[in-house]
Design a protein around this motif. Structure first.
Motif, mmCIF file in Angstrom:
data_model
loop_
_atom_site.group_PDB
_atom_site.id
_atom_site.type_symbol
_atom_site.label_atom_id
_atom_site.label_comp_id
_atom_site.label_asym_id
_atom_site.label_seq_id
_atom_site.Cartn_x
_atom_site.Cartn_y
_atom_site.Cartn_z
ATOM 1 N N THR A 18 0.841 -1.192 0.000
ATOM 2 C CA THR A 18 0.000 0.000 0.000
ATOM 3 C C THR A 18 0.875 1.241 0.000
ATOM 4 O OG1 THR A 18 -1.702 -1.170 1.259
ATOM 5 C CG2 THR A 18 -1.811 1.242 1.243
ATOM 6 N N LEU A 19 0.641 2.093 -0.960
ATOM 7 C CA LEU A 19 1.403 3.326 -1.046
ATOM 8 C C LEU A 19 0.743 4.394 -0.173
ATOM 9 C CD1 LEU A 19 2.107 3.463 -4.886
ATOM 10 C CD2 LEU A 19 3.646 2.696 -3.068
ATOM 11 N N SER A 20 1.550 5.101 0.598
ATOM 12 C CA SER A 20 1.003 6.177 1.422
ATOM 13 C C SER A 20 0.643 7.361 0.526
ATOM 14 C CB SER A 20 2.017 6.621 2.482
ATOM 15 O OG SER A 20 3.212 7.050 1.865
ATOM 16 N N ALA A 21 -0.418 8.046 0.923
ATOM 17 C CA ALA A 21 -0.871 9.183 0.135
ATOM 18 C C ALA A 21 0.138 10.323 0.223
ATOM 19 C CB ALA A 21 -2.230 9.653 0.643
ATOM 20 N N SER A 22 0.315 11.026 -0.864
ATOM 21 C CA SER A 22 1.216 12.177 -0.874
ATOM 22 C C SER A 22 0.583 13.307 -0.070
ATOM 23 C CB SER A 22 1.476 12.644 -2.306
ATOM 24 O OG SER A 22 2.075 11.617 -3.055
ATOM 25 N N PRO A 23 1.411 14.105 0.619
ATOM 26 C CA PRO A 23 0.862 15.234 1.377
ATOM 27 C C PRO A 23 0.130 16.198 0.455
ATOM 28 C CG PRO A 23 3.170 14.825 1.954
ATOM 29 C CD PRO A 23 2.870 13.981 0.755
ATOM 30 N N THR A 24 -1.014 16.675 0.906
ATOM 31 C CA THR A 24 -1.771 17.647 0.145
ATOM 32 C C THR A 24 -1.312 19.053 0.521
ATOM 33 O OG1 THR A 24 -3.495 17.852 1.826
ATOM 34 C CG2 THR A 24 -3.754 16.097 0.185
ATOM 35 N N ALA A 25 -1.806 20.038 -0.217
ATOM 36 C CA ALA A 25 -1.481 21.428 0.123
ATOM 37 C C ALA A 25 -1.955 21.762 1.524
ATOM 38 C CB ALA A 25 -2.123 22.360 -0.901
ATOM 39 N N ALA A 26 -3.117 21.223 1.914
ATOM 40 C CA ALA A 26 -3.626 21.465 3.266
ATOM 41 C C ALA A 26 -2.687 20.881 4.314
ATOM 42 C CB ALA A 26 -5.027 20.879 3.415
ATOM 43 N N ASP A 27 -2.148 19.704 4.038
ATOM 44 C CA ASP A 27 -1.213 19.065 4.968
ATOM 45 C C ASP A 27 0.055 19.888 5.143
ATOM 46 O OD1 ASP A 27 -2.908 16.862 5.271
ATOM 47 O OD2 ASP A 27 -1.992 15.802 3.593
ATOM 48 N N ARG A 28 0.404 20.644 4.134
ATOM 49 C CA ARG A 28 1.668 21.387 4.151
ATOM 50 C C ARG A 28 1.513 22.827 4.634
ATOM 51 N NH1 ARG A 28 1.911 18.913 -1.007
ATOM 52 N NH2 ARG A 28 1.400 20.931 -1.961
ATOM 53 N N THR A 29 0.277 23.220 4.999
ATOM 54 C CA THR A 29 0.015 24.618 5.324
ATOM 55 C C THR A 29 -0.604 24.746 6.709
ATOM 56 O OG1 THR A 29 -0.439 24.993 2.967
ATOM 57 C CG2 THR A 29 -1.088 26.732 4.491
ATOM 58 N N THR A 30 -0.130 25.719 7.479
ATOM 59 C CA THR A 30 -0.697 25.969 8.800
ATOM 60 C C THR A 30 -0.833 27.456 9.057
ATOM 61 O OG1 THR A 30 -0.525 25.428 11.161
ATOM 62 C CG2 THR A 30 1.523 25.999 10.039
ATOM 63 N N VAL A 31 -1.805 27.799 9.874
ATOM 64 C CA VAL A 31 -1.978 29.161 10.381
ATOM 65 C C VAL A 31 -1.486 29.160 11.820
ATOM 66 C CG1 VAL A 31 -3.639 30.970 11.003
ATOM 67 C CG2 VAL A 31 -3.937 29.655 8.878
ATOM 68 N N VAL A 32 -0.514 30.000 12.126
ATOM 69 C CA VAL A 32 0.028 30.090 13.480
ATOM 70 C C VAL A 32 -0.512 31.351 14.142
ATOM 71 C CG1 VAL A 32 2.114 30.336 14.889
ATOM 72 C CG2 VAL A 32 2.135 28.829 12.891
ATOM 73 N N ILE A 33 -1.200 31.171 15.263
ATOM 74 C CA ILE A 33 -1.615 32.325 16.062
ATOM 75 C C ILE A 33 -0.363 32.856 16.744
ATOM 76 C CG2 ILE A 33 -3.019 33.122 17.986
ATOM 77 C CD1 ILE A 33 -5.057 30.980 17.313
ATOM 78 N N TYR A 34 0.047 34.038 16.335
ATOM 79 C CA TYR A 34 1.355 34.561 16.713
ATOM 80 C C TYR A 34 1.204 35.891 17.429
ATOM 81 C CZ TYR A 34 6.220 36.088 16.145
ATOM 82 O OH TYR A 34 7.499 36.540 16.368
ATOM 83 N N SER A 35 1.389 35.866 18.735
ATOM 84 C CA SER A 35 1.222 37.080 19.536
ATOM 85 C C SER A 35 2.476 37.937 19.566
ATOM 86 C CB SER A 35 0.854 36.703 20.972
ATOM 87 O OG SER A 35 1.968 36.097 21.626
#
Length: 235
Positions: free
Chosen positions: A2-19
């Motif tokens: 079974t081949l693992s799924a490639s990371p999607t754009a969502a998997d590679r992107t995050t929003v950081v709450i940065y104070s």
């Protein structure tokens, strides 16, 4: 096989709450070191000063990280029952404790900020929101408890058609452990602001300053910020 799924754009992107503070600064760099496409999000909710926001903006410029400051001062009248949002109230000094924590609680702050960050994540196709809740805050701030993060994670998974993960990597870590992680990454904590006061130098007396200085002492390190007064025994 079974081949693992490639990371999607969502998997590679995050929003950081940065104070602009120590914890979110470390979370930001941790996400960058994961190789993620990081979008930093800061909030002006009518806090007593803008020093943290200024520091956050400068750091993001230097890192070339997209940074958005959201002006939500219109809600100030809903959350002004706190020494952090009401300049007429005295800021408590001394170590954090149950006797003085009430004065610094901003009503429902993290739920508000997380809700907006989740909206940003869905809007740009990010699969994650990172924020810096940590173990030392559990007794002080109810919206930093593991139960809160777990519940918000459930909500973030069903509030939109695109599920978003709430990621709090230091949820069970102390301030000293967060600092140790940052120091191991070679981070310069002169690029942060912690003091409840927005003066030229950190006060060294408020609970936030004292917790920060204690974290540096626990790591055998010297805080690079300038202080107008450090507790006895702090270099």
């Amino acid at each position: 096989m079974t081949l693992s799924a490639s990371p999607t754009a969502a998997d590679r992107t995050t929003v950081v709450i940065y104070s602009g503070g120590m914890d979110s600064y470390t979370v930001l760099h941790r996400a960058l070191r994961e190789g993620l496409d990081v979008h930093a999000l800061s909030f002006d909710y009518g806090q007593r000063h803008a020093r943290e926001l200024e520091v956050a903006a400068r750091v993001c410029r230097e890192l070339n990280v997209p940074h958005q400051v959201v002006d939500i001062r219109a809600i100030h009248g809903l959350i002004d029952n706190s020494a952090l949002t009401d300049a007429s109230r005295a800021l408590p000094e001394g170590d954090y404790g149950e006797d003085n924590l009430t004065a610094t609680v901003v009503p429902n702050r993290n739920m508000i900020l997380l809700a907006l960050a989740i909206a940003k994540a869905v809007n740009i196709g990010a699969g994650r929101v990172d924020y810096g809740a940590h173990g030392g805050d559990h007794v002080l701030y109810p919206d930093c408890r593991p139960e809160f993060v777990e519940a918000m994670n459930t909500v973030a998974g069903i509030a939109n058609f695109e599920a978003v993960e709430i990621h709090a990597p230091y949820l069970r870590a102390s301030k000293a452990q967060i600092l140790a992680d940052g120091l191991a990454m070679g981070l310069d904590f002169a690029d942060t602001w912690t003091c409840y006061r927005g003066e030229a130098l950190a006060c060294g007396r408020c609970g936030s300053c004292r917790e920060r200085l204690a974290a540096f002492a626990a790591n055998g390190a010297v805080d690079p910020l300038g202080y107008c007064q450090r507790p006895a025994g702090e270099s």
